[in-house]
Design an enzyme around this catalytic site. Structure first.
Site, short mmCIF file in Angstrom:
data_model
loop_
_atom_site.label_atom_id
_atom_site.label_comp_id
_atom_site.label_asym_id
_atom_site.label_seq_id
_atom_site.Cartn_x
_atom_site.Cartn_y
_atom_site.Cartn_z
N HIS A 1 5.50 -22.18 22.74
CA HIS A 1 6.70 -23.03 22.66
C HIS A 1 6.71 -23.73 21.31
O HIS A 1 5.68 -24.23 20.84
CB HIS A 1 6.65 -24.05 23.80
CG HIS A 1 7.72 -25.10 23.69
ND1 HIS A 1 9.04 -24.78 23.44
CD2 HIS A 1 7.66 -26.45 23.78
CE1 HIS A 1 9.74 -25.90 23.39
NE2 HIS A 1 8.94 -26.92 23.58
N ASN B 1 12.96 -27.78 18.10
CA ASN B 1 12.55 -27.51 19.49
C ASN B 1 13.79 -27.13 20.29
O ASN B 1 14.67 -27.97 20.51
CB ASN B 1 11.89 -28.78 20.04
CG ASN B 1 11.39 -28.62 21.47
OD1 ASN B 1 11.76 -27.68 22.16
ND2 ASN B 1 10.57 -29.57 21.91
N CYS C 1 10.91 -26.97 28.99
CA CYS C 1 10.43 -26.11 27.88
C CYS C 1 9.52 -24.99 28.36
O CYS C 1 9.21 -24.07 27.59
CB CYS C 1 9.74 -26.96 26.83
SG CYS C 1 10.78 -28.27 26.20
O1 UT7 Z 1 9.28 -29.72 24.18
C1 UT7 Z 1 8.34 -30.35 24.99
C2 UT7 Z 1 7.13 -30.61 24.25
N1 UT7 Z 1 7.34 -31.71 23.31
C3 UT7 Z 1 6.40 -31.94 22.44
O2 UT7 Z 1 5.46 -31.18 22.38
C4 UT7 Z 1 6.48 -33.17 21.57
C5 UT7 Z 1 5.10 -33.74 21.45
N2 UT7 Z 1 5.02 -34.92 20.57
C6 UT7 Z 1 5.21 -34.83 19.23
O3 UT7 Z 1 5.55 -33.79 18.71
C7 UT7 Z 1 4.91 -36.05 18.42
O4 UT7 Z 1 4.29 -37.04 19.23
C8 UT7 Z 1 6.16 -36.66 17.75
C9 UT7 Z 1 6.65 -35.74 16.66
C10 UT7 Z 1 7.26 -36.88 18.76
C11 UT7 Z 1 5.84 -37.99 17.10
O5 UT7 Z 1 4.77 -37.84 16.16
P1 UT7 Z 1 3.57 -38.88 16.13
O6 UT7 Z 1 2.68 -38.47 15.04
O7 UT7 Z 1 3.01 -38.94 17.53
O8 UT7 Z 1 4.30 -40.20 15.71
P2 UT7 Z 1 4.34 -41.60 16.47
O9 UT7 Z 1 5.19 -41.52 17.67
O10 UT7 Z 1 2.94 -42.08 16.61
O11 UT7 Z 1 5.06 -42.50 15.40
C12 UT7 Z 1 4.42 -42.85 14.16
C13 UT7 Z 1 5.36 -43.69 13.33
C14 UT7 Z 1 5.98 -44.84 14.10
O12 UT7 Z 1 6.08 -45.93 13.20
P3 UT7 Z 1 5.03 -47.16 13.28
O13 UT7 Z 1 5.16 -47.69 14.68
O14 UT7 Z 1 3.70 -46.52 13.00
O15 UT7 Z 1 5.51 -48.08 12.21
C15 UT7 Z 1 7.37 -44.36 14.40
O16 UT7 Z 1 8.30 -45.40 14.55
O17 UT7 Z 1 6.45 -42.87 12.89
C16 UT7 Z 1 7.68 -43.54 13.18
N3 UT7 Z 1 8.71 -42.53 13.44
C17 UT7 Z 1 9.53 -42.06 12.48
N4 UT7 Z 1 9.63 -42.31 11.17
C18 UT7 Z 1 10.56 -41.63 10.47
C19 UT7 Z 1 9.02 -41.93 14.61
N5 UT7 Z 1 10.03 -41.06 14.44
C20 UT7 Z 1 10.37 -41.12 13.13
C21 UT7 Z 1 11.31 -40.46 12.34
N6 UT7 Z 1 11.37 -40.74 11.03
N7 UT7 Z 1 12.15 -39.52 12.86
#
Ligand code: UT7
Length: 325
Positions: free
Chosen positions: A252, A282, A119
């Site tokens: 980005h 993204n 990225c």
């Molecule tokens: O391109 C390179 C750069 N990439 C990035 O910058 C990505 C950086 N990271 C992010 O953008 C975020 O960390 C994510 C969007 C990937 C995830 O967001 P988050 O707020 O960190 O969520 P999380 O991983 O802590 O997940 C929270 C909850 C989890 O459920 P539990 O364990 O709390 O019950 C996940 O299972 O959200 C759940 N979850 C979803 N729920 C519905 C994860 N993905 C989904 C989904 N739909 N698609």
């Protein structure tokens, strides 16, 4: 006289198939993968993304973006003397997507090569092109970010498959007596390879290892918010400019929360932030030139504006470029 590199034209390409979050919910349901528009919008800011049809390659999207950029710059094919493509989704293992693109554009003879920094790829490619132009090795370059991330997605993994999309963005970068690119700053730290990768590789006629994208989203998030502020301040210091000089921040486009956090840390009002993540998701190396082109064609970015471009992603890689448009 000092020789600079200046962006003289921008272009972009998005495949026609647009999937909203509601479309993703419908597409994933038969797999037993649950997601929702509310979750995706709240956690990422993404509302839609574009996916290519079968048979379309990164070089096809790149060619369309390049033709637009050359048209905007008023530069003919025969004048291009350097092509650099940033991509993690090349058409083939080799030759480079840049070589394939060169042929599709009807150009021959000039150097053409790919840069692989995921990225951050467009910032890396711009940095290399800037150096080659300032050194006198090139006069008119095509610098392109093009990606087909839909082919790397694991549609059984809701934590990643809703985040990415396909697209391309391109700029014509020309030698100029006036700036131009004011400063660039690029970095990598390979100890973080595992937090964002596609571990598979081709060996003996087979793919060994997993060929689908893996990401530890929280680890990437934490690293991203730190390095994006750091590299922005570094590039400003290199150029002898301050945050007040920035007209547009074009980071980005991965997650609106990371983008807002970066703007806040730099004390930039949110109306100086160019946002396309809501419509494109993204698109990895394509996201910055795509956002730039949309901001130019949308009448936001105007000649003379000072732009801060910032990339961050797999590698772990990060970097920025400060420029007068
Ligand atoms: O391109 C390179 C750069 N990439 C990035 O910058 C990505 C950086 N990271 C992010 O953008 C975020 O960390 C994510 C969007 C990937 C995830 O967001 P988050 O707020 O960190 O969520 P999380 O991983 O802590 O997940 C929270 C909850 C989890 O459920 P539990 O364990 O709390 O019950 C996940 O299972 O959200 C759940 N979850 C979803 N729920 C519905 C994860 N993905 C989904 C989904 N739909 N698609």
């Amino acid at each position: 006289m000092t020789r600079y590199a200046r962006i003289t034209g921008t272009g972009s390409s998005l495949p026609p198939q647009r999937l909203t979050n509601a479309d993703m919910v419908t597409m994933l349901a038969p797999r037993g993968v649950e997601t929702s528009d509310d979750w995706i919008v709240e956690r990422t800011g993404i509302r839609a993304r574009h996916f290519v049809a079968d048979g379309v390659y990164a070089s096809d999207l790149a060619a369309e973006a390049c033709l637009q950029a050359m048209d905007a710059a008023g530069v003919a094919k025969g004048e291009i003397d350097l092509i650099i493509v940033a991509t993690s989704t090349p058409d083939m293992v080799f030759p480079s997507t840049a070589s394939i693109l060169q042929h599709k554009l009807g150009i021959a003879g000039c150097p053409a090569f790919d840069v692989q920094a995921v990225c951050s790829g467009f910032i890396y490619a711009l940095t290399v092109a800037d150096a080659l132009i300032r050194s006198g090795s090139a006069r008119k370059a095509l610098v392109v970010g093009t990606e087909i991330f839909s082919r790397l997605l694991d549609f059984n993994d809701r934590t990643t498959c809703v985040l990415f999309g396909d697209g391309a963005g391109a700029v014509v970068l020309e030698a100029s007596d006036v700036p131009g690119i004011l400063a660039t700053d690029i970095h990598a730290d390979g100890k973080h390879t595992g937090i964002l990768c596609v571990p598979g590789h081709v060996s003996g006629g087979r793919i060994l290892g997993d060929p689908l994208l893996k990401m530890d989203g929280q680890a990437v998030f934490k690293l991203a918010v730190g390095v994006l502020e750091e590299t922005a301040r570094t590039v400003l210091a290199k150029a002898g400019r301050s945050t007040e000089d920035i007209d547009w921040l074009i980071p980005h486009q991965a997650n609106i929360r990371i983008m807002h956090s970066t703007a806040r840390k730099l004390k930039l009002p949110l109306d100086k932030l160019v946002v396309t993540v809501d419509q494109h998701g993204n698109t990895s190396a394509a996201s910055i030139p795509l956002a730039l082109d949309h901001a130019v064609r949308g009448g936001m970015v105007k000649p003379g504006d000072t732009l801060m471009l910032e990339g961050v992603g797999g590698g772990f890689t990060w970097g920025s470029a400060l420029l007068d448009f």
